[in-house]
Design a protein around this motif. Structure first.
Motif, PDB file in Angstrom:
ATOM      1  N   ASN A  46       0.843  -1.018   0.046  1.00 48.05           N
ATOM      2  CA  ASN A  46      -0.236   0.143  -0.097  1.00 48.05           C
ATOM      3  C   ASN A  46       0.889   1.314   0.014  1.00 48.05           C
ATOM      4  OD1 ASN A  46      -1.559   2.445   0.822  1.00 48.05           O
ATOM      5  ND2 ASN A  46      -3.124   0.658   1.742  1.00 48.05           N
ATOM      6  N   GLU A  48       0.117   4.742  -0.229  1.00 44.15           N
ATOM      7  CA  GLU A  48      -0.291   5.547   0.852  1.00 44.15           C
ATOM      8  C   GLU A  48       0.358   5.227   2.292  1.00 44.15           C
ATOM      9  OE1 GLU A  48      -1.115   8.610  -0.015  1.00 44.15           O
ATOM     10  OE2 GLU A  48      -0.761   7.788  -2.038  1.00 44.15           O
ATOM     11  N   GLN A  49      -0.027   3.783   2.692  1.00 43.96           N
ATOM     12  CA  GLN A  49       0.662   3.610   4.067  1.00 43.96           C
ATOM     13  C   GLN A  49       1.966   3.540   4.202  1.00 43.96           C
ATOM     14  OE1 GLN A  49      -1.043  -0.341   5.221  1.00 43.96           O
ATOM     15  NE2 GLN A  49      -3.345   0.538   4.993  1.00 43.96           N
ATOM     16  N   LYS A  61       3.980   5.412   2.583  1.00 48.97           N
ATOM     17  CA  LYS A  61       4.552   6.714   2.736  1.00 48.97           C
ATOM     18  C   LYS A  61       4.160   7.388   4.108  1.00 48.97           C
ATOM     19  CE  LYS A  61       3.688   9.755  -0.620  1.00 48.97           C
ATOM     20  NZ  LYS A  61       2.729  10.203  -1.669  1.00 48.97           N
ATOM     21  N   ASP A  97      -4.905  13.630   5.994  1.00 42.57           N
ATOM     22  CA  ASP A  97      -5.191  13.549   4.751  1.00 42.57           C
ATOM     23  C   ASP A  97      -5.450  12.016   4.395  1.00 42.57           C
ATOM     24  OD1 ASP A  97      -4.791  16.153   4.162  1.00 42.57           O
ATOM     25  OD2 ASP A  97      -2.628  15.711   3.393  1.00 42.57           O
ATOM     26  N   TYR A  98      -4.774  11.071   5.246  1.00 41.01           N
ATOM     27  CA  TYR A  98      -4.953   9.484   4.761  1.00 41.01           C
ATOM     28  C   TYR A  98      -6.340   9.084   5.740  1.00 41.01           C
ATOM     29  CZ  TYR A  98      -4.421   4.546   5.036  1.00 41.01           C
ATOM     30  OH  TYR A  98      -4.664   3.289   4.948  1.00 41.01           O
TER      31      TYR A  98
END
Length: 325
Positions: A105, A107-108, A110, A218-219
Motif C-alpha cells: 500500500n 499511501e500507508q 509513505k 489526509d490519509y
C-alpha cells in the motif's frame, strides 16, 4: 475446483488486508492523539523559555528596571528548570513502534515512513540541553547568602506577597549587588543562549508535529479524539478540584475534538480534565494566549456565566461572557 481455490485465496487476502488496514488506522489515530498532547507540551515550553529569555534580556540590559524586592524571585524564575510532568514523547514513540502496515500500500508506506522519521528526528528536538536543567543562578544566590525558597513554574508566583515574605531588605540589596556582578551577567548570557537553542529545536519539533498530523488527516479524515469524557474542575466551582466531581463539557456533534458548555463561575481558577482523573489534564500556557498546555497552569476566571469552548485539535480554548452572545 482451481477457480474456487483462487477465489478463496483472494477473499482470504482481502480479509487479511482489511484487518491490517483497520489496525493501521487504529494505531495512527493513537499517534495523532499523542501528537496533540506533544504539541500542547511544546507550546508550554516555547512560552516558558520565551518568558525566561525576555526577563533575562531585561535583567542584562536594564538592571534597574525591576524593583529590588522583585529581584530574588525573578532571578530564581529565570533559573527555574522545571516544566510540567510527562514531557517526554514516550506515548507517541510507543505507539509508533506498534505501527504495522502493508508495504504494497503506497499511501500507508509513505505515511509510515513519515511517522518513523518523526520519531527519529523530532524526539531529539523535543529534548532540551541538559545545561538548562542546572541552576547556576541559584548557586550564585546561595553564595551571596540570599534565600532560595522553592518556586513554582507559574509566572506570577514570585510576585506574590507570600513569596516575598521569605526575603528581607538585606536580601534585596544583596540581590541587586549580584545582578550587577560580572559573574551573574556571564551566567545569564550562557543560560540565555541555551534557551534560544531550545526554542529553535522546539519550534522545528512543533512544525514537524503539525506536518505529520496533517498527513495523518489526509490519509484518515475521520480520525477521532480518544478522550470523550471532558470536564472542568477548580476553585471557581462549588465541587472544587476533584476530577470525579467535574462539570462535564458536551462534545460538538460535528467535530469530536471540540467540547463546549455554559457554566457559572465564582472568582477563582479552573482546569480541564478527562475521564475523572488527573492523568490527562490541560491548563494555560505562560503566555496566557488561550492556548492549551498539557499539565499547564491554572486558568483564572472571574465571577459570572460563561460559554466555554475547547478545541483539542488546535489546542485552543475560549471563555466568553454568556450575556454578550
Amino acid at each position: 475446483m482451481v477457480i474456487g481455490i483462487l477465489i478463496a485465496l483472494q477473499v482470504n487476502n482481502w480479509n487479511e488486508q482489511s484487518k491490517l488496514d483497520t489496525k493501521f488506522k487504529s494505531t495512527i489515530e493513537k499517534v495523532y492523539n499523542d501528537l496533540l498532547l506533544e504539541e500542547a507540551i511544546i507550546k508550554y515550553r516555547l512560552d516558558y523559555f520565551g518568558e525566561q529569555i525576555s526577563m533575562m534580556d531585561t535583567l542584562l540590559s536594564s538592571p534597574d528596571y525591576y524593583r529590588r524586592e522583585e529581584l530574588p524571585g525573578r532571578l530564581l524564575f529565570v533559573d527555574l528548570p522545571r516544566t510540567p510532568s510527562g514531557l517526554a514523547p514516550q506515548n507517541a514513540e510507543f505507539n509508533m513502534s506498534l505501527l504495522d502496515y502493508s508495504e504494497l500500500n503506497v499511501e500507508q508506506s509513505k505515511l509510515a515512513n513519515k511517522i518513523f522519521n518523526y520519531g527519529l528526528t523530532a524526539s531529539n528536538q523535543f529534548n532540551v540541553d541538559p545545561g538548562i536543567l542546572e541552576t547556576p543562578i541559584e548557586d550564585l544566590m546561595i553564595s551571596y547568602n540570599i534565600p532560595t525558597p522553592p518556586l513554582s513554574p507559574a509566572l506570577n508566583d514570585y510576585q506574590s506577597d507570600v513569596y516575598r515574605a521569605h526575603f528581607t531588605n538585606s536580601h534585596f540589596d544583596r540581590a541587586y549587588q549580584l545582578l550587577n556582578s560580572n559573574e551573574l551577567k556571564t551566567t545569564l548570557t550562557t543560560q540565555r543562549v541555551m534557551r534560544i537553542g531550545a526554542l529553535v529545536g522546539l519550534t522545528n519539533a512543533r512544525d514537524e508535529n503539525i506536518s505529520l498530523r496533517n498527513a495523518i488527516r489526509d490519509y484518515f479524515p475521520d480520525v477521532s479524539f480518544i478522550h470523550q469524557d471532558i470536564g472542568i474542575v477548580g476553585s471557581a466551582l462549588p465541587a472544587g478540584w476533584e476530577p470525579a466531581n467535574k462539570l462535564s463539557l458536551t462534545a460538538d456533534p460535528d467535530d469530536g475534538f471540540i467540547f463546549q458548555g455554559i457554566f457559572s463561575f465564582e472568582d477563582g481558577e479552573i482546569k480541564f480534565v478527562a475521564n475523572d482523573t488527573w492523568v490527562a489534564n490541560w491548563g494555560a500556557t505562560p503566555a496566557g494566549d488561550r492556548s492549551l498546555a498539557a499539565n499547564g497552569q491554572n486558568i483564572s476566571v472571574g465571577e459570572g456565566t460563561y460559554r466555554v469552548v475547547v478545541n483539542f485539535d488546535t489546542n485552543r480554548y475560549s471563555i466568553t461572557p454568556f450575556e454578550d452572545e
